[in-house]
Design an enzyme around this catalytic site. Structure first.
Site, PDB file in Angstrom:
ATOM      1  N   LYS A 283       9.087 -12.305  19.877  1.00 45.04           N
ATOM      2  CA  LYS A 283      10.346 -11.677  19.472  1.00 45.04           C
ATOM      3  C   LYS A 283      10.651 -10.446  20.317  1.00 45.04           C
ATOM      4  O   LYS A 283      11.776 -10.049  20.457  1.00 45.04           O
ATOM      5  CB  LYS A 283      10.285 -11.292  18.000  1.00 45.04           C
ATOM      6  CG  LYS A 283      10.562 -12.488  17.099  1.00 45.04           C
ATOM      7  CD  LYS A 283      10.692 -12.114  15.651  1.00 45.04           C
ATOM      8  CE  LYS A 283      11.008 -13.349  14.811  1.00 45.04           C
ATOM      9  NZ  LYS A 283      10.405 -13.358  13.515  1.00 45.04           N
TER      10      LYS A 283
HETATM   11  N1  GLU Z   1       7.740 -16.996   8.458  1.00 44.51           N
HETATM   12  C1  GLU Z   1       6.750 -17.455   9.367  1.00 44.51           C
HETATM   13  C2  GLU Z   1       7.087 -16.989  10.764  1.00 44.51           C
HETATM   14  O1  GLU Z   1       8.209 -16.620  11.019  1.00 44.51           O
HETATM   15  C3  GLU Z   1       6.619 -18.971   9.409  1.00 44.51           C
HETATM   16  C4  GLU Z   1       6.016 -19.484   8.205  1.00 44.51           C
HETATM   17  C5  GLU Z   1       5.757 -20.966   8.162  1.00 44.51           C
HETATM   18  O2  GLU Z   1       6.345 -21.773   8.906  1.00 44.51           O
HETATM   19  O3  GLU Z   1       4.972 -21.329   7.316  1.00 44.51           O
HETATM   20  O4  GLU Z   1       6.220 -17.007  11.602  1.00 44.51           O
END
Ligand code: GLU
Length: 274
Positions: free
Chosen positions: A247
């Site tokens: 990011k």
């Molecule tokens: N929220 C997590 C992330 O952005 C991904 C979670 C998932 O796919 O289980 O890395």
């Protein structure tokens, strides 16, 4: 019915790696006539920002994805996660950890049988715990692997499907993971297993950087009596420098590509879709 999800955290703008992951899940849902769910993983209010969430909808819409409404935003469902934590607490499967980050690192480095790779702790004695609680010291809730192993009679029978392959889960990989953070009140693994079950997700399709997380999440499903989806961890998309997208790299965000004149069709083709 087949159901899969894309579950970004709005802590930055989506990049090509996210586009690849979202398109992979979306294509699998389309191929089977199944459901595609978008979930906003925004439990960490210190890092999530509304403009990143707005950008997620905009960028995924631009990419041609369609998802079920309403979108589940984890920050609106903290009660569900607290209820799950309460069940684990009632079953004696979690303990309060008062250690600071530094103290955890020190405990890992000076473990009696050599440095620990992941943290394993255990509850304080009752009197000490009461003293610290009374003093208002902050604590995190951690999963007790020892208590979990006792409850399940070991982890040998704990398996999940990775595509067609049956894998034996090794929750030890994660150690005594934090399930509720001091500042946030809930942590990633707990929210994910609760939501995957509530949203009736049959297939979790996500990057292989989350493969170890699956071992922990499989254990939580067993402890909470939740169903286990089928998993598919795809390779991570690598940038021209051979490194995964992050990011913090501004250059390859979907919005900067779009602003630079790239069409969604171009990007989909580049990533191997269409
Ligand atoms: N929220 C997590 C992330 O952005 C991904 C979670 C998932 O796919 O289980 O890395």
């Amino acid at each position: 019915m087949f159901a899969t999800r894309f579950a970004p955290s709005p802590t930055g703008f989506l990049h090509k790696g996210h586009a690849f992951s979202a398109l992979t899940a979306f294509a699998a849902a389309r191929a089977t006539g199944g459901r595609f769910v978008l979930r906003i993983e925004d439990i960490d209010a210190t890092r999530c920002r509304p403009e990143f969430e707005a950008a997620i909808y905009e960028d995924l819409g631009w990419l041609g994805l369609e998802w079920e409404e309403p979108v589940r935003r984890q920050s609106e469902h903290l009660d569900d996660y607290h209820a799950a934590l309460g069940r684990l607490e009632a079953d004696g499967l979690v303990y309060r950890c008062f250690r600071t980050r530094k103290e955890v690192a020190e405990a890992m480095a000076s473990a009696p049988h050599g440095p620990m790779e992941v943290f394993r702790g255990g509850p304080l004695g009752r009197a000490e715990e009461m003293r610290r609680l009374a003093a208002g010291e902050p604590f995190a809730w951690r999963l007790s692997l020892d208590a979990a192993a006792r409850r399940l009679g070991g982890f040998a029978g704990l398996t999940f499907m990775e595509g067609e392959a049956r894998i034996t889960a090794q929750p030890e990989l994660g150690g005594d993971v934090v399930l509720a953070r001091k500042d946030v009140g809930v942590a990633y693994h707990l929210a994910v297993v609760v939501d995957d079950a509530l949203q009736e997700i049959t297939h979790v399709i996500r990057g292989c950087d989350l493969f170890e997380a699956t071992h922990v999440q499989r254990l939580l499903q067993a402890l909470l009596g939740l169903p286990t989806p089928i998993y598919r961890h795809h390779d991570l998309l690598l940038g021209p420098d051979g490194k995964r997208f992050a990011k913090r790299d501004r250059s390859e965000t979907l919005r900067s590509l779009r602003e630079g004149g790239m069409s969604a069709g171009d990007l989909r083709r580049e990533l191997g879709f269409d």
